[in-house]
Design a protein around this motif. Structure first.
Motif, PDB file in Angstrom:
ATOM      1  N   ALA A  13       0.842  -1.202   0.000  1.00 33.49           N
ATOM      2  CA  ALA A  13       0.000   0.000   0.000  1.00 33.49           C
ATOM      3  C   ALA A  13       0.878   1.253   0.000  1.00 33.49           C
ATOM      4  N   GLY A  14       1.945   1.263   0.762  1.00 34.46           N
ATOM      5  CA  GLY A  14       2.855   2.417   0.804  1.00 34.46           C
ATOM      6  C   GLY A  14       3.522   2.654  -0.532  1.00 34.46           C
ATOM      7  N   VAL A  15       4.002   1.589  -1.158  1.00 32.90           N
ATOM      8  CA  VAL A  15       4.628   1.715  -2.477  1.00 32.90           C
ATOM      9  C   VAL A  15       3.612   2.226  -3.502  1.00 32.90           C
ATOM     10  N   ALA A  16       2.387   1.726  -3.425  1.00 34.83           N
ATOM     11  CA  ALA A  16       1.344   2.171  -4.345  1.00 34.83           C
ATOM     12  C   ALA A  16       1.039   3.652  -4.148  1.00 34.83           C
ATOM     13  N   LEU A  17       0.972   4.091  -2.898  1.00 34.47           N
ATOM     14  CA  LEU A  17       0.723   5.509  -2.630  1.00 34.47           C
ATOM     15  C   LEU A  17       1.865   6.393  -3.134  1.00 34.47           C
ATOM     16  N   ILE A  18       3.094   5.957  -2.939  1.00 34.92           N
ATOM     17  CA  ILE A  18       4.248   6.717  -3.416  1.00 34.92           C
ATOM     18  C   ILE A  18       4.239   6.791  -4.941  1.00 34.92           C
ATOM     19  N   ALA A  19       3.983   5.662  -5.597  1.00 37.59           N
ATOM     20  CA  ALA A  19       3.932   5.645  -7.061  1.00 37.59           C
ATOM     21  C   ALA A  19       2.813   6.549  -7.570  1.00 37.59           C
ATOM     22  N   PHE A  20       1.657   6.506  -6.932  1.00 38.52           N
ATOM     23  CA  PHE A  20       0.535   7.363  -7.332  1.00 38.52           C
ATOM     24  C   PHE A  20       0.888   8.825  -7.142  1.00 38.52           C
ATOM     25  N   SER A  21       1.549   9.134  -6.021  1.00 39.70           N
ATOM     26  CA  SER A  21       1.937  10.513  -5.736  1.00 39.70           C
ATOM     27  C   SER A  21       2.902  11.048  -6.794  1.00 39.70           C
ATOM     28  N   ILE A  22       3.890  10.249  -7.159  1.00 46.66           N
ATOM     29  CA  ILE A  22       4.865  10.669  -8.180  1.00 46.66           C
ATOM     30  C   ILE A  22       4.173  10.856  -9.522  1.00 46.66           C
TER      31      ILE A  22
END
Length: 121
Positions: free
Chosen positions: A13-22
């Motif tokens: 979930a954290g990686v997905a949020l970071i990728a979405f943010s970028i």
């Protein structure tokens, strides 16, 4: 659900949020640049006829107006009920509509240098 699975789920979930943010930030930057270009075009168009720049003074001839703009060796008198006293003595931009001999005052703003500081005489 075990602790290992919970940690793995939180990591994904954290990686997905970071990728979405970028991804979303890159998309936002492109939209901001498009808006910035539109703003520059609009500002360029208004620079030709919709403002004067000069030094703002209190008028010495109240029958002509309560403010005086000294611009390119000309004295331009303006009558307004708005309080622009904080701009007296400063380099300003006077935004207006209409011809110079009969115009409607839109706004008076301090002239800013490129670094954002108010340009003072």
């Amino acid at each position: 659900m075990t602790k290992k699975n919970l940690y793995l789920l939180m990591l994904v979930a954290g990686v997905a949020l970071i990728a979405f943010s970028i991804f979303d930030k890159g998309k936002l930057d492109v939209a901001d640049m498009e808006n910035e270009d539109t703003t520059k075009v609009a500002a360029t168009e208004t620079e030709d006829a919709d403002y004067l720049e000069g030094v703002l003074y209190a008028s010495e001839d109240m029958s002509r107006g309560n403010l005086k703009l000294v611009s390119d060796g000309r004295n331009i008198y303006m009558r307004t009920s708005r309080d622009f006293s904080r701009l007296i003595g400063l380099q300003v931009l006077v935004f207006m509509e209409g011809a110079l001999d009969n115009f409607e005052l839109i706004d008076i703003q301090p002239k800013l240098e490129k670094n954002g500081y108010i340009l003072q005489q």
